[in-house]
Motif scaffolding. Structure first.
Motif, PDB file in Angstrom:
ATOM      1  N   PHE A 292     -72.709  34.711  38.670  1.00 31.46           N
ATOM      2  CA  PHE A 292     -72.488  34.279  40.042  1.00 31.46           C
ATOM      3  C   PHE A 292     -72.905  32.833  40.276  1.00 31.46           C
ATOM      4  CE2 PHE A 292     -71.986  38.787  41.028  1.00 31.46           C
ATOM      5  CZ  PHE A 292     -71.016  38.746  42.020  1.00 31.46           C
ATOM      6  N   ASP A 293     -73.648  32.233  39.358  1.00 33.08           N
ATOM      7  CA  ASP A 293     -74.000  30.823  39.512  1.00 33.08           C
ATOM      8  C   ASP A 293     -72.928  29.909  38.929  1.00 33.08           C
ATOM      9  OD1 ASP A 293     -74.317  31.058  36.783  1.00 33.08           O
ATOM     10  OD2 ASP A 293     -76.462  30.627  36.772  1.00 33.08           O
ATOM     11  N   GLY A 294     -71.793  30.476  38.478  1.00 34.21           N
ATOM     12  CA  GLY A 294     -70.701  29.673  37.975  1.00 34.21           C
ATOM     13  C   GLY A 294     -70.802  29.316  36.511  1.00 34.21           C
ATOM     14  N   THR A 295     -71.728  29.906  35.771  1.00 28.74           N
ATOM     15  CA  THR A 295     -71.859  29.647  34.339  1.00 28.74           C
ATOM     16  C   THR A 295     -71.351  30.842  33.541  1.00 28.74           C
ATOM     17  OG1 THR A 295     -74.113  30.536  34.201  1.00 28.74           O
ATOM     18  CG2 THR A 295     -73.873  28.190  34.741  1.00 28.74           C
ATOM     19  N   VAL A 296     -71.082  30.594  32.255  1.00 26.61           N
ATOM     20  CA  VAL A 296     -70.659  31.643  31.335  1.00 26.61           C
ATOM     21  C   VAL A 296     -71.567  31.606  30.116  1.00 26.61           C
ATOM     22  CG1 VAL A 296     -68.799  32.537  29.883  1.00 26.61           C
ATOM     23  CG2 VAL A 296     -68.247  31.465  32.080  1.00 26.61           C
ATOM     24  N   ASP A 297     -72.275  32.693  29.860  1.00 36.47           N
ATOM     25  CA  ASP A 297     -73.086  32.825  28.646  1.00 36.47           C
ATOM     26  C   ASP A 297     -72.242  33.454  27.552  1.00 36.47           C
ATOM     27  OD1 ASP A 297     -75.216  31.781  29.991  1.00 36.47           O
ATOM     28  OD2 ASP A 297     -76.342  33.663  30.160  1.00 36.47           O
TER      29      ASP A 297
ATOM     30  N   SER B 281     -66.369  42.738  16.544  1.00 42.87           N
ATOM     31  CA  SER B 281     -66.254  41.729  17.589  1.00 42.87           C
ATOM     32  C   SER B 281     -67.363  40.697  17.409  1.00 42.87           C
ATOM     33  CB  SER B 281     -66.375  42.388  18.967  1.00 42.87           C
ATOM     34  OG  SER B 281     -65.438  43.424  19.115  1.00 42.87           O
ATOM     35  N   GLU B 282     -67.048  39.433  17.667  1.00 46.12           N
ATOM     36  CA  GLU B 282     -68.028  38.376  17.430  1.00 46.12           C
ATOM     37  C   GLU B 282     -68.680  37.841  18.696  1.00 46.12           C
ATOM     38  OE1 GLU B 282     -66.155  35.323  15.167  1.00 46.12           O
ATOM     39  OE2 GLU B 282     -66.414  36.370  13.268  1.00 46.12           O
ATOM     40  N   LEU B 283     -67.982  37.912  19.840  1.00 38.68           N
ATOM     41  CA  LEU B 283     -68.498  37.298  21.062  1.00 38.68           C
ATOM     42  C   LEU B 283     -68.389  38.244  22.254  1.00 38.68           C
ATOM     43  CD1 LEU B 283     -66.996  33.675  20.940  1.00 38.68           C
ATOM     44  CD2 LEU B 283     -69.386  34.302  20.598  1.00 38.68           C
ATOM     45  N   LEU B 284     -69.345  38.107  23.155  1.00 34.52           N
ATOM     46  CA  LEU B 284     -69.298  38.751  24.462  1.00 34.52           C
ATOM     47  C   LEU B 284     -69.524  37.658  25.497  1.00 34.52           C
ATOM     48  CD1 LEU B 284     -69.220  41.212  26.359  1.00 34.52           C
ATOM     49  CD2 LEU B 284     -71.677  41.487  25.968  1.00 34.52           C
TER      50      LEU B 284
ATOM     51  N   GLY C 190     -80.695  37.165  30.093  1.00 31.13           N
ATOM     52  CA  GLY C 190     -80.483  35.750  30.345  1.00 31.13           C
ATOM     53  C   GLY C 190     -81.190  34.886  29.323  1.00 31.13           C
ATOM     54  N   ARG C 191     -80.879  33.612  29.356  1.00 33.47           N
ATOM     55  CA  ARG C 191     -81.506  32.661  28.442  1.00 33.47           C
ATOM     56  C   ARG C 191     -83.000  32.566  28.736  1.00 33.47           C
ATOM     57  NH1 ARG C 191     -77.792  28.445  26.308  1.00 33.47           N
ATOM     58  NH2 ARG C 191     -79.661  27.139  26.234  1.00 33.47           N
TER      59      ARG C 191
ATOM     60  N   PHE D  27     -76.995  39.730  20.124  1.00 36.28           N
ATOM     61  CA  PHE D  27     -76.740  39.723  21.560  1.00 36.28           C
ATOM     62  C   PHE D  27     -77.684  38.759  22.278  1.00 36.28           C
ATOM     63  CE2 PHE D  27     -74.667  43.636  20.284  1.00 36.28           C
ATOM     64  CZ  PHE D  27     -73.461  43.525  20.944  1.00 36.28           C
ATOM     65  N   SER D  28     -77.840  37.586  21.654  1.00 40.87           N
ATOM     66  CA  SER D  28     -78.545  36.477  22.278  1.00 40.87           C
ATOM     67  C   SER D  28     -77.525  35.403  22.634  1.00 40.87           C
ATOM     68  CB  SER D  28     -79.601  35.910  21.339  1.00 40.87           C
ATOM     69  OG  SER D  28     -79.005  35.478  20.127  1.00 40.87           O
ATOM     70  N   CYS D  29     -77.882  34.524  23.567  1.00 42.45           N
ATOM     71  CA  CYS D  29     -76.960  33.511  24.051  1.00 42.45           C
ATOM     72  C   CYS D  29     -76.883  32.340  23.069  1.00 42.45           C
ATOM     73  CB  CYS D  29     -77.399  33.022  25.431  1.00 42.45           C
ATOM     74  SG  CYS D  29     -76.295  31.804  26.150  1.00 42.45           S
ATOM     75  N   SER D  30     -75.686  32.068  22.580  1.00 42.88           N
ATOM     76  CA  SER D  30     -75.485  30.938  21.676  1.00 42.88           C
ATOM     77  C   SER D  30     -75.101  29.679  22.433  1.00 42.88           C
ATOM     78  CB  SER D  30     -74.403  31.271  20.639  1.00 42.88           C
ATOM     79  OG  SER D  30     -73.182  31.622  21.286  1.00 42.88           O
TER      80      SER D  30
END
Length: 496
Positions: free
Chosen positions: A284-289, A276-279, A249-250, A296-299
């Protein structure tokens, strides 16, 4: 899915690229082609032998573009020209104790697997259409049969035996098998060589309860995500089973309120792109990382909320026109919050669908807090919400066009069979489809990738018992229309 009747079960299966549809009805097997062969789309039929014809439970088609990793993936290599009828397409069908494999081109029997232990839960082709992989109840074992040599091997204690699970997958191109096992208290990842299935590596996973795995489209990575009660946790392994990264997570997110992961999706490979560039990680909280695959860090994190300002995205709301036809009407952003589906109670919360467009410029998502809304995000220059489509019923299925920025949507509408379409170049539209109404509102769509240049883009629209092939057009009145090219009717007889 099987539908019982006094003439035996009825099943329909469509190949991954939409090239063929197979129907089993009235103890016969029927083959239909999306591209006319010698002037007809109905190819041939053949009788099934007893007792298979009355006990049928499974039906799948192999062939180019087909996947064998437990799910139907929308993003794969596209065909630019029509495909000829190819001998390597095969059909696998079976009951809980017997499997038969047929050639598509001739509808001739190819192989049988008999004396199977009862209570099969999943049947599919393996690394190729020369293999069948069978999962047994209670996750006792997975059996892989070589249809040419008649040899078989067993992998004990697969973690999942449900056909909708994501507990195994074949590596793109080279077809090594990765599978989750649960022999005792710990989750295991094993990776096996193609053909021989010799074990390449065996890894004890640092998970509480692994929920699934997915190979990246370039075959470099295996992503495994943990149960939601362990918070956000994705393990990234190399193709030979070495742990490369763990995403938790962030860093600015409070872990005490981390509700964990519901689903993930890799972005497809772009043309002339080797990795591949993105995952995308749906939570479950309704967000998309959105994770970049270099570190493999959150952009970016996508939030399913509307920012009501001068830059608000286009919001379209489904309604019934004066003529009695479904249509989209542009609405204010705030109206989406007042149209939550009435049948959403009891559904697990969180992001349930993640679908990238063919070149990763767009991402379509569905959040179960408002399961009647499709959110369309632009990922090209700056990441922003491009549009939102608000429906009267829960969204059942979404499918991007294999070569264009166009999206098909079906909803759980048991009153009208209709397909919804969003396009980057024009206003969204809705078209009624001439097919038997599904009482449960279960409709699926499959784009046909093998279409000739200059021809309309066609797709299959199907229920559990019927399927129609056609394309969309917009009339002078502004309404969408479905132009039917072929019908696989519920009574088993083709109509064109």
């Amino acid at each position: 899915m099987a539908s019982q009747s006094n003439t035996g079960p009825s099943l329909i299966s469509i190949s991954h690229g939409g090239e063929y549809t197979v129907q089993i009805k009235k103890k016969e097997i029927w083959i239909h082609s999306a591209v006319p062969i010698e002037g007809t789309r109905f190819l041939q039929s053949s009788k099934l032998k007893e007792p298979l014809s009355t006990q049928l439970k499974f039906l799948k088609i192999s062939g180019s573009g087909a996947t064998s990793d437990g799910e139907n993936k929308p993003n794969t290599t596209q065909h630019e020209e029509p495909l000829d009828l190819a001998s390597h397409y095969r059909i696998i069908c079976g009951s809980e104790s017997r499997i038969s494999v047929w050639q598509v081109d001739s509808l001739e029997w190819h192989a049988d697997i008999e004396n199977i232990e009862p209570s099969l839960t999943s049947v599919d082709f393996g690394a190729s259409d020369d293999e069948a992989i069978l999962f047994h109840a209670w996750s006792s074992k997975a059996t892989i049969f070589n249809l040419d040599s008649a040899k078989s091997l067993v992998i004990k204690s697969p973690k999942f035996c449900n056909p909708s699970s994501q507990g195994y997958g074949y590596r793109p191109r080279t077809r090594q098998l990765a599978i989750l096992l649960k022999p005792e208290t710990s989750d295991l990842l094993t990776i096996h060589e193609a053909c021989s299935y010799e074990t390449i590596s065996k890894v004890i996973l640092p998970t509480i309860d692994a929920q699934g795995l997915k190979w990246s489209p370039d075959g470099r990575w295996i992503a495994i995500w943990d149960a939601a009660n362990n918070g956000t946790k994705i393990l990234i392994y190399t193709a030979d089973g070495q742990l490369f990264r763990t995403y938790s997570g962030r860093p600015d997110t409070e872990t005490t309120h981390d509700l964990g992961i519901r689903c993930i999706e890799w972005a497809p490979l772009k043309r002339r792109q080797q990795s591949s560039e993105l995952l995308a990680v749906g939570k479950f909280d309704g967000t998309v990382d959105l994770l970049n695959t270099r570190t493999f860090s959150c952009s970016t994190t996508l939030l399913h909320t509307f920012q009501i300002d001068t830059q608000s995205p286009a919001v379209w709301r489904e309604r019934m026109s004066f003529e009695g036809k479904l249509e989209y009407a542009e609405a204010s952003s705030s109206s989406a919050f007042t149209t939550a589906s009435a049948d959403s109670a009891g559904f697990p919360r969180g992001v349930s669908m993640l679908r990238f467009s063919y070149n990763s410029d767009f991402l379509a998502t569905v959040d179960q807090t408002q399961p009647n809304i499709v959110w369309i995000w632009s990922l090209s220059a700056s990441i922003n919400l491009k549009s939102a489509l608000v429906h009267e019923h829960n969204v059942r299925n979404i499918a991007w066009h294999p070569r264009e920025q166009e999206l098909l949507i079906t909803t759980a509408n048991s009153t009208f069979a209709a397909v919804h379409v969003w396009s980057q170049d024009r206003n969204p539209n809705i078209a009624g489809v001439p097919i038997s109404r599904s009482e449960a509102g279960r409709y699926d769509v499959t784009w046909v990738t093998a279409t000739a240049r200059g021809e309309p883009d066609v797709f299959w629209f199907n229920t559990a018992d019927d399927a129609v092939l056609g394309h969309l057009s917009v009339g002078d009145d502004g309404h969408g229309y479905f132009n039917m090219l072929h019908s696989v009717s519920g009574d088993g007889y083709p109509q064109t």
